[in-house]
Design a protein around this motif. Structure first.
Motif, PDB file in Angstrom:
ATOM      1  N   ILE A  22     -14.170 -16.640  80.267  1.00 12.37           N
ATOM      2  CA  ILE A  22     -14.701 -15.279  80.186  1.00 12.37           C
ATOM      3  C   ILE A  22     -14.087 -14.507  79.015  1.00 12.37           C
ATOM      4  CG2 ILE A  22     -13.035 -14.244  81.814  1.00 12.37           C
ATOM      5  CD1 ILE A  22     -16.701 -13.378  81.894  1.00 12.37           C
ATOM      6  N   MET A  23     -12.794 -14.734  78.715  1.00 14.26           N
ATOM      7  CA  MET A  23     -12.159 -13.991  77.605  1.00 14.26           C
ATOM      8  C   MET A  23     -12.740 -14.420  76.270  1.00 14.26           C
ATOM      9  SD  MET A  23     -10.147 -11.798  78.744  1.00 14.26           S
ATOM     10  CE  MET A  23      -9.669 -11.532  80.439  1.00 14.26           C
ATOM     11  N   GLU A  80     -14.380 -25.013  73.016  1.00 18.46           N
ATOM     12  CA  GLU A  80     -14.232 -25.164  74.475  1.00 18.46           C
ATOM     13  C   GLU A  80     -14.547 -26.626  74.823  1.00 18.46           C
ATOM     14  OE1 GLU A  80     -13.324 -23.459  77.401  1.00 18.46           O
ATOM     15  OE2 GLU A  80     -13.811 -25.419  78.257  1.00 18.46           O
ATOM     16  N   SER A  84     -10.376 -20.890  85.061  1.00 18.92           N
ATOM     17  CA  SER A  84     -10.085 -19.919  86.126  1.00 18.92           C
ATOM     18  C   SER A  84     -11.298 -19.063  86.456  1.00 18.92           C
ATOM     19  CB  SER A  84      -8.921 -19.029  85.713  1.00 18.92           C
ATOM     20  OG  SER A  84      -7.795 -19.821  85.443  1.00 18.92           O
ATOM     21  N   THR A  85     -12.086 -18.753  85.438  1.00 18.92           N
ATOM     22  CA  THR A  85     -13.186 -17.812  85.663  1.00 18.92           C
ATOM     23  C   THR A  85     -14.088 -18.266  86.810  1.00 18.92           C
ATOM     24  OG1 THR A  85     -13.106 -17.257  83.316  1.00 18.92           O
ATOM     25  CG2 THR A  85     -15.064 -16.577  84.536  1.00 18.92           C
ATOM     26  N   SER A 113     -12.590 -14.685  92.436  1.00 17.53           N
ATOM     27  CA  SER A 113     -13.216 -14.080  93.601  1.00 17.53           C
ATOM     28  C   SER A 113     -14.187 -12.967  93.205  1.00 17.53           C
ATOM     29  CB  SER A 113     -12.085 -13.557  94.492  1.00 17.53           C
ATOM     30  OG  SER A 113     -12.543 -12.725  95.471  1.00 17.53           O
ATOM     31  N   GLY A 116     -13.667  -9.826  92.103  1.00 18.00           N
ATOM     32  CA  GLY A 116     -13.346  -8.421  92.366  1.00 18.00           C
ATOM     33  C   GLY A 116     -13.139  -7.607  91.100  1.00 18.00           C
ATOM     34  N   VAL A 167      -8.493 -28.100  71.188  1.00 19.90           N
ATOM     35  CA  VAL A 167      -7.509 -27.915  70.117  1.00 19.90           C
ATOM     36  C   VAL A 167      -6.235 -28.672  70.489  1.00 19.90           C
ATOM     37  CG1 VAL A 167      -6.042 -26.226  68.935  1.00 19.90           C
ATOM     38  CG2 VAL A 167      -8.445 -25.688  69.403  1.00 19.90           C
ATOM     39  N   GLU A 182      -3.481 -17.032  85.135  1.00 17.88           N
ATOM     40  CA  GLU A 182      -2.721 -17.133  83.883  1.00 17.88           C
ATOM     41  C   GLU A 182      -1.689 -16.015  83.988  1.00 17.88           C
ATOM     42  OE1 GLU A 182      -5.642 -16.076  84.362  1.00 17.88           O
ATOM     43  OE2 GLU A 182      -6.151 -14.407  83.082  1.00 17.88           O
ATOM     44  N   GLY A 228      -4.461 -12.434  87.390  1.00 21.21           N
ATOM     45  CA  GLY A 228      -5.292 -12.188  88.574  1.00 21.21           C
ATOM     46  C   GLY A 228      -6.334 -11.113  88.391  1.00 21.21           C
ATOM     47  N   GLY A 237      -8.309 -10.900  85.270  1.00 19.79           N
ATOM     48  CA  GLY A 237      -8.944 -11.160  83.977  1.00 19.79           C
ATOM     49  C   GLY A 237     -10.451 -11.053  83.988  1.00 19.79           C
ATOM     50  N   MET A 238     -11.066 -11.429  85.108  1.00 25.84           N
ATOM     51  CA  MET A 238     -12.527 -11.328  85.107  1.00 25.84           C
ATOM     52  C   MET A 238     -12.959  -9.876  84.942  1.00 25.84           C
ATOM     53  SD  MET A 238     -15.394 -11.594  87.927  1.00 25.84           S
ATOM     54  CE  MET A 238     -15.197  -9.819  88.014  1.00 25.84           C
ATOM     55  N   MET A 239     -12.307  -8.997  85.717  1.00 27.57           N
ATOM     56  CA  MET A 239     -12.749  -7.592  85.692  1.00 27.57           C
ATOM     57  C   MET A 239     -12.411  -6.912  84.364  1.00 27.57           C
ATOM     58  SD  MET A 239      -9.948  -5.703  88.190  1.00 27.57           S
ATOM     59  CE  MET A 239      -9.643  -7.038  89.336  1.00 27.57           C
TER      60      MET A 239
HETATM   61  C1  LIG Z   1      -8.576 -17.987  93.009  1.00 25.41           C
HETATM   62  C2  LIG Z   1      -8.677 -16.954  91.936  1.00 25.41           C
HETATM   63  C3  LIG Z   1      -9.215 -15.708  92.234  1.00 25.41           C
HETATM   64  C4  LIG Z   1      -9.333 -14.748  91.233  1.00 25.41           C
HETATM   65  N1  LIG Z   1      -9.924 -13.553  91.555  1.00 25.41           N
HETATM   66  C5  LIG Z   1     -10.113 -12.628  90.574  1.00 25.41           C
HETATM   67  C6  LIG Z   1     -10.785 -11.411  90.867  1.00 25.41           C
HETATM   68  O1  LIG Z   1     -11.190 -11.162  91.998  1.00 25.41           O
HETATM   69  N2  LIG Z   1     -10.968 -10.534  89.857  1.00 25.41           N
HETATM   70  C7  LIG Z   1     -10.536 -10.775  88.574  1.00 25.41           C
HETATM   71  O2  LIG Z   1     -10.727  -9.927  87.703  1.00 25.41           O
HETATM   72  N3  LIG Z   1      -9.886 -11.920  88.283  1.00 25.41           N
HETATM   73  C8  LIG Z   1      -9.667 -12.851  89.239  1.00 25.41           C
HETATM   74  N4  LIG Z   1      -9.012 -14.012  88.947  1.00 25.41           N
HETATM   75  C9  LIG Z   1      -8.433 -14.171  87.599  1.00 25.41           C
HETATM   76  C10 LIG Z   1      -9.487 -14.574  86.600  1.00 25.41           C
HETATM   77  O3  LIG Z   1     -10.181 -15.700  87.072  1.00 25.41           O
HETATM   78  C11 LIG Z   1      -8.813 -14.899  85.251  1.00 25.41           C
HETATM   79  O4  LIG Z   1      -7.959 -13.846  84.887  1.00 25.41           O
HETATM   80  C12 LIG Z   1      -9.857 -15.079  84.155  1.00 25.41           C
HETATM   81  O5  LIG Z   1     -10.870 -15.935  84.579  1.00 25.41           O
HETATM   82  C13 LIG Z   1      -9.196 -15.632  82.900  1.00 25.41           C
HETATM   83  O6  LIG Z   1     -10.203 -15.964  81.984  1.00 25.41           O
HETATM   84  P1  LIG Z   1      -9.877 -16.833  80.709  1.00 25.41           P
HETATM   85  O7  LIG Z   1     -11.118 -16.930  79.915  1.00 25.41           O
HETATM   86  O8  LIG Z   1      -8.662 -16.291  80.053  1.00 25.41           O
HETATM   87  O9  LIG Z   1      -9.433 -18.259  81.290  1.00 25.41           O
HETATM   88  P2  LIG Z   1     -10.348 -19.486  81.757  1.00 25.41           P
HETATM   89  O10 LIG Z   1     -11.536 -19.029  82.499  1.00 25.41           O
HETATM   90  O11 LIG Z   1      -9.451 -20.447  82.452  1.00 25.41           O
HETATM   91  O12 LIG Z   1     -10.843 -20.105  80.394  1.00 25.41           O
HETATM   92  C14 LIG Z   1      -9.916 -20.732  79.519  1.00 25.41           C
HETATM   93  C15 LIG Z   1     -10.638 -21.862  78.832  1.00 25.41           C
HETATM   94  O13 LIG Z   1      -9.781 -22.412  77.828  1.00 25.41           O
HETATM   95  C16 LIG Z   1     -10.095 -23.756  77.707  1.00 25.41           C
HETATM   96  N5  LIG Z   1      -8.988 -24.452  77.033  1.00 25.41           N
HETATM   97  C17 LIG Z   1      -7.788 -24.787  77.566  1.00 25.41           C
HETATM   98  N6  LIG Z   1      -7.040 -25.439  76.649  1.00 25.41           N
HETATM   99  C18 LIG Z   1      -7.780 -25.512  75.516  1.00 25.41           C
HETATM  100  C19 LIG Z   1      -7.578 -26.078  74.241  1.00 25.41           C
HETATM  101  N7  LIG Z   1      -6.428 -26.698  73.926  1.00 25.41           N
HETATM  102  N8  LIG Z   1      -8.576 -26.015  73.308  1.00 25.41           N
HETATM  103  C20 LIG Z   1      -9.747 -25.358  73.599  1.00 25.41           C
HETATM  104  N9  LIG Z   1      -9.994 -24.809  74.812  1.00 25.41           N
HETATM  105  C21 LIG Z   1      -9.030 -24.890  75.746  1.00 25.41           C
HETATM  106  C22 LIG Z   1     -10.323 -24.239  79.129  1.00 25.41           C
HETATM  107  O14 LIG Z   1     -11.134 -25.401  79.170  1.00 25.41           O
HETATM  108  C23 LIG Z   1     -10.997 -23.009  79.768  1.00 25.41           C
HETATM  109  O15 LIG Z   1     -12.390 -23.155  79.872  1.00 25.41           O
HETATM  110  C24 LIG Z   1      -8.882 -15.012  89.910  1.00 25.41           C
HETATM  111  C25 LIG Z   1      -8.341 -16.255  89.611  1.00 25.41           C
HETATM  112  C26 LIG Z   1      -8.233 -17.220  90.613  1.00 25.41           C
HETATM  113  C27 LIG Z   1      -7.648 -18.551  90.266  1.00 25.41           C
END
Ligand SMILES: Cc1cc2nc3c(=O)[nH]c(=O)nc-3n(C[C@H](O)[C@H](O)[C@H](O)COP(=O)(O)OP(=O)(O)OC[C@H]3O[C@@H](n4cnc5c(N)ncnc54)[C@H](O)[C@@H]3O)c2cc1C
Length: 396
Positions: free
Chosen positions: A17-18, A39, A48-49, A53, A55, A182, A321, A349, A351-353
């Motif tokens: 999502i980020m 990706e 994680s996304t 949940s 929220g 990467v 994260e 916890g 990051g989605m929002m």
């Molecule tokens: C059970 C659970 C419940 C949650 N509930 C909520 C909630 O209710 N509300 C909320 O706001 N947040 C919630 N979160 C937190 C939220 O999911 C995360 O903060 C958010 O999804 C982080 O997004 P991201 O894009 O940083 O990480 P990710 O979604 O994990 O994406 C990171 C990506 O990086 C890629 N990657 C990794 N290493 C490399 C590499 N070397 N080279 C290239 N790509 C790579 C991975 O494949 C992955 O797809 C929850 C998390 C969990 C686990």
């Protein structure tokens, strides 16, 4: 480094999502930029996304977090129409179910301070006594509570819908998705600071870019280490459960308490869990099928006695994260040391929002060199360098 080379203005590492949010906002702010997202997994099996949940709440203490929520929640509400791509809307199933933080006497000062900070930013929040809580939520046991804050305009959505909507829209704006991982970062020495010149991929290809973004979520610490940047973000396993009550319970908002119990209504049942902050850090996705019975159920049944007969139907695991410094995200570059390598990680916890607001903020930094909308300076890397935590007091 050698091998086939691709050149971009900005290369984003991680397409969760980020990464997708940053890509979308970069192309919105500066359509001529050449942007790619690296990706490895288009199915997003472990990201994680997809395990979140969903929220989205305004109940924070840091003004930056409240401001990010105010922006992001409105953005999520408009998302289906705003993100139309190739004639298709982007459904996210937003439910304005509300949030409810409840605290024992020891948590009341923190709750009240947060309530004032939220009101100062125009949030609709209601500070409730135990009797008022009981009136609104008749199933709740309130004898050991000092109060709660209810935010009826908060809610939850489908994290997968949000991610896919951002991704499709970014692609429609010209963002290139590179299916690869990467494995190394090449550094170039400059007169004042180092910079990242290229990312080496598992396939052997190199991606060259003017700027890089580390949006690798729970893997962001590992990716930062490739550039020699210490990043205090580690993978923290967390379980999410789908369960039913056994006896009738009114529809509940997203309920959170100071012991980190967090759950909400989902269809005819409930979804949520209880975060164990002492969980050993690591990339562990194993599911402990006794966790609900042992840890979550006693907490839920204490707070809502009709859950005495609760039944857990499904448990899954995912990674926070986790920012080990203070539970707040780290957004920006390492000034004076590694200026073209930007981090957007450590949301611990939430990051989605915060993805819409944080993605917009980082895109502003890259395009304009400064924040234009919400000032997120205090969430920058400088506090990590100085080892000065900027703590979020709102329950994480
Ligand atoms: C059970 C659970 C419940 C949650 N509930 C909520 C909630 O209710 N509300 C909320 O706001 N947040 C919630 N979160 C937190 C939220 O999911 C995360 O903060 C958010 O999804 C982080 O997004 P991201 O894009 O940083 O990480 P990710 O979604 O994990 O994406 C990171 C990506 O990086 C890629 N990657 C990794 N290493 C490399 C590499 N070397 N080279 C290239 N790509 C790579 C991975 O494949 C992955 O797809 C929850 C998390 C969990 C686990």
């Amino acid at each position: 480094m050698s091998g086939p080379t691709n050149n971009y203005d900005v290369a984003i590492i991680g397409g969760g999502i980020m990464g997708c949010s940053v890509a979308y906002y970069l192309k919105t702010l500066a359509p001529a930029l050449a942007v790619c997202v690296i990706e490895p997994d288009p199915t997003y099996e472990f990201c994680s996304t997809l395990r979140a949940s969903g929220g989205a709440r305004r109940l924070f203490s840091c003004p930056e977090n409240i401001a990010m929520s105010n922006y992001s929640i409105e953005f999520i509400q408009q998302f289906p129409r705003a993100m139309v791509a190739d004639g298709r809307e982007a459904p996210v199933d937003w439910v304005e179910g509300g949030y409810l933080f409840i605290v024992p006497p020891a948590g009341m000062a923190m709750l009240e301070a947060g309530y004032e900070a939220q009101r100062a930013q125009g949030c609709e929040v209601h500070l409730l006594t135990p009797a008022q809580l009981k009136e609104r939520f008749p199933s709740m046991y309130v004898e050991d509570l000092a109060g709660g804050v209810h935010s009826p305009r908060d809610g939850w959505c489908d994290p997968n819908g949000l991610l896919q909507g951002f991704r499709r829209k970014a692609i429609s704006l010209g963002v290139v998705f590179v299916q690869d991982r990467v494995t190394a970062l090449a550094l170039r020495a400059g007169p004042l600071a180092q910079s990242v010149s290229a990312a080496r991929l598992a396939s052997g290809a190199d991606i060259r870019a003017g700027s890089f973004v580390n949006a690798a979520g729970a893997w962001s610490g590992t990716v930062a280490a490739l550039a020699g940047m210490p990043l205090p973000v580690s993978p923290l396993r967390r379980f999410e459960h789908y369960f039913t009550a056994g006896q009738p319970v009114e529809r509940l908002p997203y309920v959170k308490d100071t012991a980190r119990l967090a759950f909400r209504s989902e269809g005819t049942g409930f979804s949520g869990g209880l975060v164990d902050g002492a969980e050993p850090r690591g990339f562990n996705f194993e599911v402990d099928h006794d966790y609900f019975e042992r840890v979550v159920w006693p907490a839920v049944a204490h707070r809502f006695p009709p859950f005495e007969a609760a039944r857990c139907h499904r448990t899954w695991s995912g990674l926070y994260e986790q920012c080990e410094l203070d539970g707040n995200p780290i957004i920006g570059n390492w000034k004076g040391r590694l200026e073209n390598f930007h981090v957007i990680a450590g949301f611990s916890g939430h990051g989605m929002m915060h993805a819409p607001a944080a993605g917009r903020g980082l895109a502003e930094l890259i395009v304009h060199g400064a924040y234009q909308s919400i000032d997120l300076t205090r969430l920058g890397y400088a506090r990590v360098e100085r080892n000065e935590p900027y703590r979020e007091a709102g329950i994480l």
